[in-house]
Design a protein around this motif. Structure first.
Motif, mmCIF file in Angstrom:
data_model
loop_
_atom_site.group_PDB
_atom_site.id
_atom_site.type_symbol
_atom_site.label_atom_id
_atom_site.label_comp_id
_atom_site.label_asym_id
_atom_site.label_seq_id
_atom_site.Cartn_x
_atom_site.Cartn_y
_atom_site.Cartn_z
ATOM 1 N N LYS A 1 110.522 13.145 -9.402
ATOM 2 C CA LYS A 1 111.472 12.395 -8.935
ATOM 3 C C LYS A 1 112.780 12.247 -9.582
ATOM 4 O O LYS A 1 113.659 11.239 -9.085
ATOM 5 N N TYR B 1 115.244 12.917 -7.044
ATOM 6 C CA TYR B 1 114.499 12.897 -5.678
ATOM 7 C C TYR B 1 115.541 12.005 -4.663
ATOM 8 O O TYR B 1 116.134 11.297 -4.857
ATOM 9 N N SER C 1 107.827 16.524 -7.261
ATOM 10 C CA SER C 1 108.804 15.781 -6.288
ATOM 11 C C SER C 1 110.206 15.806 -7.236
ATOM 12 O O SER C 1 111.124 15.019 -6.783
#
Length: 178
Positions: free
Chosen positions: A76, A79, A99
């Protein structure tokens, strides 16, 4: 050639003295958090890792250049950077976390040859993504890496790279093997 820990430290001290690290939080060689508002950002060449969530939700970023000193991008990391259109990776990056670039606005993606692992959902839900180029033939893509990337039209792949369930309908994409 990757920078040694000592070279990273020297670069960091020079940049810190020049006042160029004010918008960055870091711990040793790891960039922990970015607090700036630049739209075009070249990351400082004094870290080797980007921590989980370091840029998460930054809606100012449009273009990011990750220089040669970086080898790992955390989960992330970028993200929901919804305005992020381009990312240029240094050749030393070998791991992209889960992600890491999910829910961005990437349109053309080049994954460098040294990348060995691309985590689950790393580039998912980049609906504007049209072109994916994969330079290396030893990269492992985790499940659903590109899930929700509904606009992909063209891919360039090494001919001996196995592609599994990466979240794309490969029958609807023009693929060029190199």
């Amino acid at each position: 050639m990757a920078l040694s820990k000592e070279e990273l430290k020297i670069n960091r001290m020079k940049l810190q003295k020049a006042g160029k690290l004010k918008r960055f939080e870091y711990d040793g060689d790891t960039l922990i958090k970015y607090n700036g508002r630049e739209s075009d950002l070249i990351l400082p060449n004094c870290f080797s890792e980007i921590a989980d969530g370091a840029f998460e939700g930054n809606f100012y970023l449009r273009n990011v250049t990750i220089p040669e000193s970086y080898v790992m991008i955390g989960a992330k990391a970028f993200y929901k950077c919804t305005c992020l259109k381009t990312v240029e990776f240094g050749d030393r990056v070998y791991s992209i976390g889960d992600s890491a670039f999910a829910y961005c606005s990437l349109w053309h993606l080049v994954i460098p040859k040294n990348v060995a692992n691309v985590g689950k959902l790393s580039f998912s839900d980049n609906e504007q993504l049209r072109i994916i180029e994969i330079e290396g033939d030893r990269v492992w893509f985790d499940r659903e890496t590109f899930r929700g990337c509904i606009g992909v039209e063209y891919m360039v792949l090494p001919k001996n790279l196995p592609i599994g369930e990466v979240g794309l309908n490969l029958d609807k994409i023009e693929i060029q093997y190199k």
